[in-house]
Design a protein around this motif. Sequence first.
Motif, PDB file in Angstrom:
ATOM      1  N   CYS A 142       0.846  -1.193   0.000  1.00  0.00           N
ATOM      2  CA  CYS A 142       0.000   0.000   0.000  1.00  0.00           C
ATOM      3  C   CYS A 142       0.879   1.240   0.000  1.00  0.00           C
TER       4      CYS A 142
ATOM      5  N   CYS B 257       0.087   3.725   3.340  1.00  0.00           N
ATOM      6  CA  CYS B 257       0.629   3.426   4.671  1.00  0.00           C
ATOM      7  C   CYS B 257       1.888   2.572   4.619  1.00  0.00           C
TER       8      CYS B 257
ATOM      9  N   CYS C 237      -5.793  -3.027   1.158  1.00  0.00           N
ATOM     10  CA  CYS C 237      -4.826  -2.938   2.244  1.00  0.00           C
ATOM     11  C   CYS C 237      -5.521  -3.167   3.581  1.00  0.00           C
TER      12      CYS C 237
ATOM     13  N   CYS D 183      -4.670  -0.031   6.714  1.00  0.00           N
ATOM     14  CA  CYS D 183      -5.283   1.296   6.814  1.00  0.00           C
ATOM     15  C   CYS D 183      -6.768   1.267   6.448  1.00  0.00           C
TER      16      CYS D 183
HETATM   17 ZN   LIG Z   1      -2.570   0.900   3.642  1.00  0.00          ZN
END
Ligand SMILES: [Zn+2]
Length: 436
Positions: free
Chosen positions: A46, A49, A66, A69
């Motif tokens: 991702c 994050c 993801c 997050c």
């Molecule tokens: Zn993420």
Amino acid sequence: MRLCKKLQGRQLLKQEIPSSLWKQLKKEHTVKKVNAMTSRKKDIICRRCGHINSKASCQIETGFYCEYCLNMGRVTSNDYLYRIPKIHQEKAKKTRCFWQGKLTTQQARISQEIVDSYHHKRHHFVHAVTGAGKTEMLFPLIQQVLTDGKVIGIATPRIDVCLELYPRMEAAFQDTEINLLYGHSSQTYNGASFIICTTHQLMRFYHYFDVLVIDEADAFPYVYSDELQYAAKQALEKKGCFVFLTATSNQGLEKYPNTQKSILARRFHGKDLPVPTTVYCRHLAINLRQGKLPKKMLIEIEESQQSYILFFPDIALMSIVYPIIKETCRKKRVAMVHASSKDREKVVKQMREGEIDLLLSTTILERGVTFKNISVMVVCADHRVYNRASLVQIAGRVGRNLDYPTGKVIFLHEGKNQAIISAIKEIKYMNKEANK
Ligand SMILES: [Zn+2]
């Protein structure tokens, strides 16, 4: 075309961009559109994050998402992140600071060291004991950065810390626009040059902050989260500076590259940090779960002239003990608080105003909050939820007020573990440093 200020410095998913601004944004060639996730063999990463997801565990019909997050709005491999550049600002007029107090000599020294690091484009790590007055030490830095027409953020892992910081900053910088951002904040981002937010909110910024203060950098979840640290780095301008503030030592942060370090071992009122007393209670956890409270504990809280905060490792244990304490200590005003208490803010306010004698709490009150005349007791201090940093922080709730600079810190335990031993060692060490 000049982009709307309300989006500057942001990194957003399409659905996070107001539709009224979307048309304008699409035409803007300075906006960078990047894939929200990148693929690497069995993993998918991702870019919001930095979390490395295993493809096997995060598959959806159309691709991957993801896991880390997710609570910030789902990022999938079909999405793009829109990175919106910052509007260049001319040097602003001098920012005014309305704070009337005066820094102690030591506070002033550290405050100057932080400003020097900013001028030299270095990062800075400040280890200032609980009750040292960290917030006031930031005022000259904030004033300088804003006067230079630059952007400053204060991010912290804890919402309570944001909520306590915001009114203090509002009072100190009355004619400056400050934007407060956290999960359920009533404010939305407005492009201000002064942001107070949780570390999670940093995921929505890209190269925006010239100076980013991470307050309580040693707190969970930031300290253990590669993702939040990744987001913080991404939110910082390429040549921006971090200022890490902690009340406990932290090897990882102290060794951050190009970082100066300052230590403030003395509290603002000049008195020592209260040193915890450990009290051994045989079969403590089992007895408590059966509703049997140790005599030592009851005598202590009944006879205390100060208000007490009793820290519990979990809600279940606290809920067993709460009615018993209420029944036993009938003359005392007793209350309980935890992360999902509906009246959380109200209870904290009552405690602050001296309307509660015994407050039972989980670790949510371990840091960032200040009460006037209290003692604290950590029930089951040897429980794994407590580590060195959290025990130092809890002890640091005591004696923060000039008029009430002392109080008791008691750790109830059934065996002293490393966390207890090293927390006490660190507190004693800082007292020794302060008295050198
Ligand atoms: Zn993420």
